[in-house]
Design a protein around this motif. Sequence first.
Motif, PDB file in Angstrom:
ATOM      1  N   MET A  76      29.248  42.399  73.821  1.00 55.05           N
ATOM      2  CA  MET A  76      28.475  41.288  74.366  1.00 55.05           C
ATOM      3  C   MET A  76      29.209  39.967  74.164  1.00 55.05           C
ATOM      4  O   MET A  76      30.072  39.839  73.295  1.00 55.05           O
ATOM      5  CB  MET A  76      27.092  41.242  73.721  1.00 55.05           C
ATOM      6  N   VAL A  77      28.852  38.985  74.982  1.00 61.06           N
ATOM      7  CA  VAL A  77      29.391  37.639  74.825  1.00 61.06           C
ATOM      8  C   VAL A  77      28.914  37.086  73.482  1.00 61.06           C
ATOM      9  O   VAL A  77      27.737  37.180  73.152  1.00 61.06           O
ATOM     10  CB  VAL A  77      28.904  36.734  75.975  1.00 61.06           C
ATOM     11  N   PRO A  78      29.815  36.523  72.658  1.00 66.35           N
ATOM     12  CA  PRO A  78      29.422  36.002  71.336  1.00 66.35           C
ATOM     13  C   PRO A  78      28.237  35.040  71.439  1.00 66.35           C
ATOM     14  O   PRO A  78      28.312  34.035  72.164  1.00 66.35           O
ATOM     15  CB  PRO A  78      30.687  35.276  70.860  1.00 66.35           C
ATOM     16  N   PRO A  79      27.130  35.331  70.749  1.00 66.03           N
ATOM     17  CA  PRO A  79      25.910  34.515  70.872  1.00 66.03           C
ATOM     18  C   PRO A  79      26.110  33.048  70.511  1.00 66.03           C
ATOM     19  O   PRO A  79      25.392  32.193  71.022  1.00 66.03           O
ATOM     20  CB  PRO A  79      24.937  35.193  69.888  1.00 66.03           C
ATOM     21  N   ILE A  96      37.196  42.663  76.364  1.00 62.60           N
ATOM     22  CA  ILE A  96      36.637  44.010  76.493  1.00 62.60           C
ATOM     23  C   ILE A  96      35.112  43.894  76.549  1.00 62.60           C
ATOM     24  O   ILE A  96      34.381  44.693  75.972  1.00 62.60           O
ATOM     25  CB  ILE A  96      37.080  44.923  75.316  1.00 62.60           C
ATOM     26  N   LEU A  97      34.624  42.877  77.230  1.00 63.19           N
ATOM     27  CA  LEU A  97      33.186  42.638  77.326  1.00 63.19           C
ATOM     28  C   LEU A  97      32.557  43.566  78.351  1.00 63.19           C
ATOM     29  O   LEU A  97      33.143  43.840  79.395  1.00 63.19           O
ATOM     30  CB  LEU A  97      32.929  41.184  77.719  1.00 63.19           C
ATOM     31  N   TYR A  98      31.354  44.059  78.061  1.00 63.04           N
ATOM     32  CA  TYR A  98      30.687  44.963  79.001  1.00 63.04           C
ATOM     33  C   TYR A  98      29.167  44.853  78.981  1.00 63.04           C
ATOM     34  O   TYR A  98      28.491  45.457  79.785  1.00 63.04           O
ATOM     35  CB  TYR A  98      31.082  46.427  78.746  1.00 63.04           C
ATOM     36  N   SER A  99      28.610  44.071  78.065  1.00 65.87           N
ATOM     37  CA  SER A  99      27.158  43.977  77.950  1.00 65.87           C
ATOM     38  C   SER A  99      26.634  42.800  78.765  1.00 65.87           C
ATOM     39  O   SER A  99      27.390  41.953  79.216  1.00 65.87           O
ATOM     40  CB  SER A  99      26.772  43.809  76.480  1.00 65.87           C
ATOM     41  N   SER A 100      25.319  42.735  78.956  1.00 65.75           N
ATOM     42  CA  SER A 100      24.705  41.672  79.760  1.00 65.75           C
ATOM     43  C   SER A 100      25.086  40.288  79.241  1.00 65.75           C
ATOM     44  O   SER A 100      25.062  40.031  78.038  1.00 65.75           O
ATOM     45  CB  SER A 100      23.187  41.822  79.751  1.00 65.75           C
ATOM     46  N   VAL A 101      25.406  39.401  80.184  1.00 70.55           N
ATOM     47  CA  VAL A 101      25.850  38.045  79.840  1.00 70.55           C
ATOM     48  C   VAL A 101      24.631  37.137  79.700  1.00 70.55           C
ATOM     49  O   VAL A 101      23.809  37.066  80.615  1.00 70.55           O
ATOM     50  CB  VAL A 101      26.785  37.496  80.934  1.00 70.55           C
ATOM     51  N   PRO A 102      24.499  36.421  78.569  1.00 63.75           N
ATOM     52  CA  PRO A 102      23.368  35.495  78.430  1.00 63.75           C
ATOM     53  C   PRO A 102      23.549  34.286  79.340  1.00 63.75           C
ATOM     54  O   PRO A 102      24.673  33.877  79.631  1.00 63.75           O
ATOM     55  CB  PRO A 102      23.437  35.077  76.950  1.00 63.75           C
ATOM     56  N   SER A 106      24.076  24.974  80.860  1.00 66.86           N
ATOM     57  CA  SER A 106      24.936  23.861  81.268  1.00 66.86           C
ATOM     58  C   SER A 106      26.228  24.323  81.929  1.00 66.86           C
ATOM     59  O   SER A 106      26.992  23.498  82.432  1.00 66.86           O
ATOM     60  CB  SER A 106      25.283  22.997  80.048  1.00 66.86           C
ATOM     61  N   LEU A 107      26.468  25.619  81.934  1.00 71.28           N
ATOM     62  CA  LEU A 107      27.750  26.134  82.404  1.00 71.28           C
ATOM     63  C   LEU A 107      27.903  25.981  83.917  1.00 71.28           C
ATOM     64  O   LEU A 107      26.991  26.280  84.682  1.00 71.28           O
ATOM     65  CB  LEU A 107      27.879  27.611  82.020  1.00 71.28           C
ATOM     66  N   LEU A 108      29.096  25.513  84.350  1.00 75.35           N
ATOM     67  CA  LEU A 108      29.395  25.351  85.765  1.00 75.35           C
ATOM     68  C   LEU A 108      30.430  26.356  86.260  1.00 75.35           C
ATOM     69  O   LEU A 108      30.410  26.743  87.426  1.00 75.35           O
ATOM     70  CB  LEU A 108      29.903  23.929  86.043  1.00 75.35           C
ATOM     71  N   GLU A 109      31.363  26.763  85.382  1.00 73.55           N
ATOM     72  CA  GLU A 109      32.402  27.713  85.764  1.00 73.55           C
ATOM     73  C   GLU A 109      32.527  28.782  84.684  1.00 73.55           C
ATOM     74  O   GLU A 109      32.627  28.469  83.502  1.00 73.55           O
ATOM     75  CB  GLU A 109      33.755  27.011  85.940  1.00 73.55           C
ATOM     76  N   LEU A 110      32.537  30.051  85.126  1.00 74.59           N
ATOM     77  CA  LEU A 110      32.633  31.170  84.198  1.00 74.59           C
ATOM     78  C   LEU A 110      33.625  32.193  84.727  1.00 74.59           C
ATOM     79  O   LEU A 110      33.537  32.611  85.884  1.00 74.59           O
ATOM     80  CB  LEU A 110      31.255  31.828  84.022  1.00 74.59           C
ATOM     81  N   ASP A 111      34.574  32.576  83.878  1.00 75.03           N
ATOM     82  CA  ASP A 111      35.566  33.579  84.258  1.00 75.03           C
ATOM     83  C   ASP A 111      35.415  34.799  83.353  1.00 75.03           C
ATOM     84  O   ASP A 111      35.633  34.726  82.144  1.00 75.03           O
ATOM     85  CB  ASP A 111      36.983  33.009  84.132  1.00 75.03           C
ATOM     86  N   LEU A 112      35.020  35.927  83.972  1.00 74.29           N
ATOM     87  CA  LEU A 112      34.842  37.199  83.258  1.00 74.29           C
ATOM     88  C   LEU A 112      35.791  38.257  83.811  1.00 74.29           C
ATOM     89  O   LEU A 112      35.557  39.452  83.674  1.00 74.29           O
ATOM     90  CB  LEU A 112      33.399  37.676  83.399  1.00 74.29           C
ATOM     91  N   SER A 113      36.877  37.824  84.429  1.00 75.37           N
ATOM     92  CA  SER A 113      37.817  38.746  85.055  1.00 75.37           C
ATOM     93  C   SER A 113      38.473  39.667  84.025  1.00 75.37           C
ATOM     94  O   SER A 113      38.660  39.294  82.861  1.00 75.37           O
ATOM     95  CB  SER A 113      38.913  37.962  85.789  1.00 75.37           C
ATOM     96  N   ALA A 114      38.815  40.874  84.497  1.00 73.93           N
ATOM     97  CA  ALA A 114      39.549  41.844  83.675  1.00 73.93           C
ATOM     98  C   ALA A 114      38.845  42.148  82.360  1.00 73.93           C
ATOM     99  O   ALA A 114      39.443  42.101  81.283  1.00 73.93           O
ATOM    100  CB  ALA A 114      40.977  41.355  83.429  1.00 73.93           C
ATOM    101  N   LEU A 123      26.393  40.655  84.928  1.00 74.38           N
ATOM    102  CA  LEU A 123      26.963  39.310  84.937  1.00 74.38           C
ATOM    103  C   LEU A 123      25.882  38.242  85.001  1.00 74.38           C
ATOM    104  O   LEU A 123      26.160  37.058  84.829  1.00 74.38           O
ATOM    105  CB  LEU A 123      27.900  39.128  86.143  1.00 74.38           C
ATOM    106  N   GLY A 124      24.649  38.654  85.278  1.00 74.94           N
ATOM    107  CA  GLY A 124      23.561  37.698  85.434  1.00 74.94           C
ATOM    108  C   GLY A 124      23.641  36.950  86.746  1.00 74.94           C
ATOM    109  O   GLY A 124      23.088  35.851  86.880  1.00 74.94           O
TER     110      GLY A 124
END
Length: 212
Positions: A76-79, A96-102, A106-114, A123-124
């Motif tokens: 998961m993404v670090p809380p 190596i993330l694979y769990s639901s993203v919280p 305020s986030l405008l840009e998110l990169d979860l590639s590879a 990815l929400g």
Amino acid sequence: GFLKNMTSLAFLELSHFNFSLAWNFVNLLNMIPSLSKLRLSSCGLDKTFLSPHHLNFSTLSNIQHLDLSRNFLEGMVPPVLTNMSSLRVLDLSWNILYSSVPIMPSLLELDLSANSFKQIEHLGIWRWCHLKQLSASFNHFEIEMIESLMNISECAQYALERLDLHGSLNGTIPEPFGRFANLRDIDLSVSELTGSIPESLGGLRFLEVLDL
């Protein structure tokens, strides 16, 4: 200790840094309240280092751009990242993330590639209300999206402007992509797509780039 008097420092680049040698790194960051951009790519970080007990990111309240790409973050993404109220740009690619993203409001840009996501829902994508750019290329989604799972929130329909899923999709192009009314750029290339192009994409009046 040479950084402790740099009270106006805004950008700190520490990529490829050996954190096993930096036992006082947390104290160091706390000395730089002006920091707005921090790059920690390829530092061998794992979720232990990013745990609340080790690194309290809430003290880094002014950081707007954070790069944690090419580390060993798994699951998961670090809380602690959800406590960073000023965060606008977050790069978590090549982990190596694979769990639901919280959802980070305020986030405008998110990169979860590879990473290792298996379903696009994780990815929400239907729940982000302010996110303008989402990159999730090369995740190799195993399951084609099911219509009943595509409940797009009202605000999400008008937020997303750029969607990059190249190398991740399979099956037919999801019809709900056409409900992201402000999409300007869609990259679905290098994917195992079949069937027809949904008519809903024809209704995206701001679309400038469609890469199939």
